[in-house]
Design an enzyme around this catalytic site. Sequence first.
Site, PDB file in Angstrom:
ATOM      1  N   GLU A   7       5.215  -5.739  -6.385  1.00 55.35           N
ATOM      2  CA  GLU A   7       5.175  -6.200  -5.001  1.00 55.35           C
ATOM      3  C   GLU A   7       5.299  -7.707  -4.888  1.00 55.35           C
ATOM      4  O   GLU A   7       5.962  -8.218  -3.982  1.00 55.35           O
ATOM      5  CB  GLU A   7       3.886  -5.721  -4.323  1.00 55.35           C
ATOM      6  N   HIS A  17      -4.543   4.406  -0.015  1.00 52.69           N
ATOM      7  CA  HIS A  17      -3.417   4.888   0.785  1.00 52.69           C
ATOM      8  C   HIS A  17      -3.742   4.932   2.275  1.00 52.69           C
ATOM      9  O   HIS A  17      -2.993   5.491   3.047  1.00 52.69           O
ATOM     10  CB  HIS A  17      -2.997   6.293   0.336  1.00 52.69           C
TER      11      HIS A  17
HETATM   12  C1  LIG Z   1       0.634  -1.562  -6.786  1.00 58.48           C
HETATM   13  C2  LIG Z   1       1.216  -0.218  -6.456  1.00 58.48           C
HETATM   14  N1  LIG Z   1       2.442  -0.151  -5.909  1.00 58.48           N
HETATM   15  C3  LIG Z   1       2.978   1.040  -5.581  1.00 58.48           C
HETATM   16  C4  LIG Z   1       2.296   2.193  -5.813  1.00 58.48           C
HETATM   17  C5  LIG Z   1       2.888   3.532  -5.421  1.00 58.48           C
HETATM   18  N2  LIG Z   1       3.234   4.284  -6.623  1.00 58.48           N
HETATM   19  C6  LIG Z   1       2.375   5.181  -7.141  1.00 58.48           C
HETATM   20  S1  LIG Z   1       2.906   5.779  -8.574  1.00 58.48           S
HETATM   21  C7  LIG Z   1       4.312   4.865  -8.541  1.00 58.48           C
HETATM   22  C8  LIG Z   1       5.279   4.956  -9.685  1.00 58.48           C
HETATM   23  C9  LIG Z   1       4.608   4.724 -10.998  1.00 58.48           C
HETATM   24  O1  LIG Z   1       5.495   4.866 -12.052  1.00 58.48           O
HETATM   25  P1  LIG Z   1       5.060   4.664 -13.545  1.00 58.48           P
HETATM   26  O2  LIG Z   1       4.303   3.391 -13.702  1.00 58.48           O
HETATM   27  O3  LIG Z   1       6.273   4.825 -14.371  1.00 58.48           O
HETATM   28  O4  LIG Z   1       4.021   5.833 -13.830  1.00 58.48           O
HETATM   29  P2  LIG Z   1       4.211   7.416 -13.704  1.00 58.48           P
HETATM   30  O5  LIG Z   1       3.735   7.809 -12.338  1.00 58.48           O
HETATM   31  O6  LIG Z   1       5.639   7.744 -13.930  1.00 58.48           O
HETATM   32  O7  LIG Z   1       3.313   8.010 -14.736  1.00 58.48           O
HETATM   33  C10 LIG Z   1       4.350   4.103  -7.387  1.00 58.48           C
HETATM   34  C11 LIG Z   1       5.473   3.216  -7.003  1.00 58.48           C
HETATM   35  C12 LIG Z   1       1.000   2.084  -6.384  1.00 58.48           C
HETATM   36  N3  LIG Z   1       0.255   3.167  -6.634  1.00 58.48           N
HETATM   37  N4  LIG Z   1       0.506   0.881  -6.695  1.00 58.48           N
END
Ligand SMILES: Cc1ncc(C[n+]2csc(CCOP(=O)(O)OP(=O)(O)O)c2C)c(N)n1
Lengths: 372, 327
Positions: free
Chosen positions: B60, B129
């Site tokens: 972000e 959220h």
């Molecule tokens: C700071 C933040 N930004 C956005 C989100 C929304 N979000 C939740 S999971 C995710 C993707 C995460 O991907 P990754 O780090 O590859 O982990 P995975 O879920 O694939 O295990 C996002 C964008 C969040 N939880 N926290």
Amino acid sequence: MTVDSLHHTVAPAEAGPADPTLVQLLTPEGQRRGHPDFPLEIADDDVRALYRDMVALRRFDVEATTLQRQGELGIWAQVLGQEAAQIGSARALRPTDMVFPTYREHGVAWCRGIPPEDILQLFRGINFGGWDPAAYHVAPYTIVIGAHALHAVGYAMALQREPGNDSIAIAYFGDGATSEGDVNEAFVFAASYRAPVIFFVQNNQWAISVPEIRQSPIPLYQRAAGFGFPGVRVDGNDVLACLAVTRAAAAHVRAGNGPYLIEAFTYRMGAHTTSDDPTRYRLAAEVEAWKLRDPIERVKAYLSRSGAADADFFTDVDTEAERLAERVRAACVTMPDPGPLTMFDHVYAAGSAMLDAEKAAYAEYLASFEEA
Amino acid sequence: MAALALARALNLGLRKALEANPKVVIMGEDVGKLGGVFRVTDGLQKDFGEDRVMDTPLAESGIVGTAIGMALRGWRPVCEIQFDGFVFPAYDQIVNQLAKLHYRSGGRLRVPLVIRIPFGGGIGAVEHHSESPEALFAHIPGLKVVACSNAADAYTMIQQAVACDDPVIFFEPKRRYWERGDVDLDIPLEDAFPLHAARVVREGRDATLLAYGPSVRLALDAAAAAAEDGRELEVIDIRSLSPLDWETVHHSVRRTGRCVVIHEAPVFVGYGAELAARVTEQCFYSLEAPVLRVGGFSIPYPPSRLEEHYLPDVERVLDAVDRVFAY
Ligand SMILES: Cc1ncc(C[n+]2csc(CCOP(=O)(O)OP(=O)(O)O)c2C)c(N)n1
């Protein structure tokens, strides 16, 4: 590798069995392999135990997904496909090593002894994590991506200052998380203080709809070198390799050599969460290809082929998993909602008169309906 | 006129903005192929390409910081923050850089940048959220902060925000994303209700309800219920939290003499504190009762099974209304 300068699209790294950088000890067909840097002596009993863990985890995950579909959970983050990465790595830790998880580490939580039904409490919306972090050495699930990587480093820095304590910390996060400032700052602190911490990246290829290539044009494990510590890519669908690599990393870190990055190359077989629709952004063929690398099937193939387990064993494991699912379901559907006034608890360790007044006023307001 | 869900109205508003000005770009996590987790940017990448609708890395501070850089070079980025609780990694960029570059440069630099944030609770989500951080932004001079509450406004306000030369924090009431309303898709932007004006959305003479974003619907429901008891409540949709259209508020409260402020954020040091203080200062001699606030408690957003208790509802609003009539 072709790179388009604006879109920066390159063909995704094909880390199959042919990739020399990928540590693999058990092929997708269930053949044992050696590795010069990560040898593993393991008794059949222990392989059977890893198999049992993975089957239980998968069964639990399926049950939780079903519970979500039936409205018993608000949301669920499936771990399907990542069983080996989690079970292999977590079984390499000591009970006193401290785990900092994201929201998907159900397999790690399982290995730490956290009752699976306690994990469901967060997803059901009755609290923010139903276990005692100190008792299990597992911090609460972290939803803000990457924030906990720094906590793991700080925790490790604290351990470092306790004479005679050789416990370590481990932070789990995803490929997407490696883009966050917090994770990069965690790398800097860990390297510069030589903190006893393992960064365990589960590269499941997707951060919701965004592929790994949009987070990093180079393989993630190579990032570590730029920060000044070792990084290794392991076949994340190979539970033996995950165990061996994490053991080696833990020994390295425990001995005071500073941090270590493990990239477990795996795949998220399900949706990001039960609210997600992966058909909008990824091809069915990709999912099909990864099915052939299933982490559980290969152990099963190995156990049967080597004669280390017979049909009865597999039936027993399945029955046990079924019983677990029943227990979890029963616990979930009978979990009561917390009383409304509990939401005022634990805001401050020392309490607050102002908050007490708010709580009392709300209690009075609720009581006014009962009188009416 | 078309009956559209609020999220769809935003989508069409963004589409208009992309069409109107080739310098408009959308950037954020999952805004491209997926169309955003709420589908607000659905189909835009397909039609405008990856250069204008960018799936960014998951960062972000990176999104907002690079958007600032693009804006300095004449682009007009619209950043999507996936959920309210995830804006904080970008908070330093927003507060220390975005809000102050125009001022610091003596007006020589402009940062026309929109940050869209779905906010508020009521959708049964997990932690982080369902936050209501609007006061944290409204408190920062240099930022414009707006919140839409219905589909028609969503459609025009997002276009006005993109056209604005100042940074705009654009709050979207996520629990109203699926609520439908009539939208005039052909309205010229010049004719649309001004971005920084509050609007009387229901007229009444007995008391004024001030609300914004997700709470406007609630205020209207409460006013409808009060009407059955013979009380005519005026409802004002604040729309622009900063700058505030004080005239509209002032005008109403001076007439009604009673005022209740409604929002989801904790009442303590919330946006309603500003409204209540101003009303008290400047309408003191017209007031029949103190200004009351209905909102969240002074606790972190609770687990979803308790959010019905945390969120103001019609009963709690009517309870406050009763109290301002009891003086
Ligand atoms: C700071 C933040 N930004 C956005 C989100 C929304 N979000 C939740 S999971 C995710 C993707 C995460 O991907 P990754 O780090 O590859 O982990 P995975 O879920 O694939 O295990 C996002 C964008 C969040 N939880 N926290």
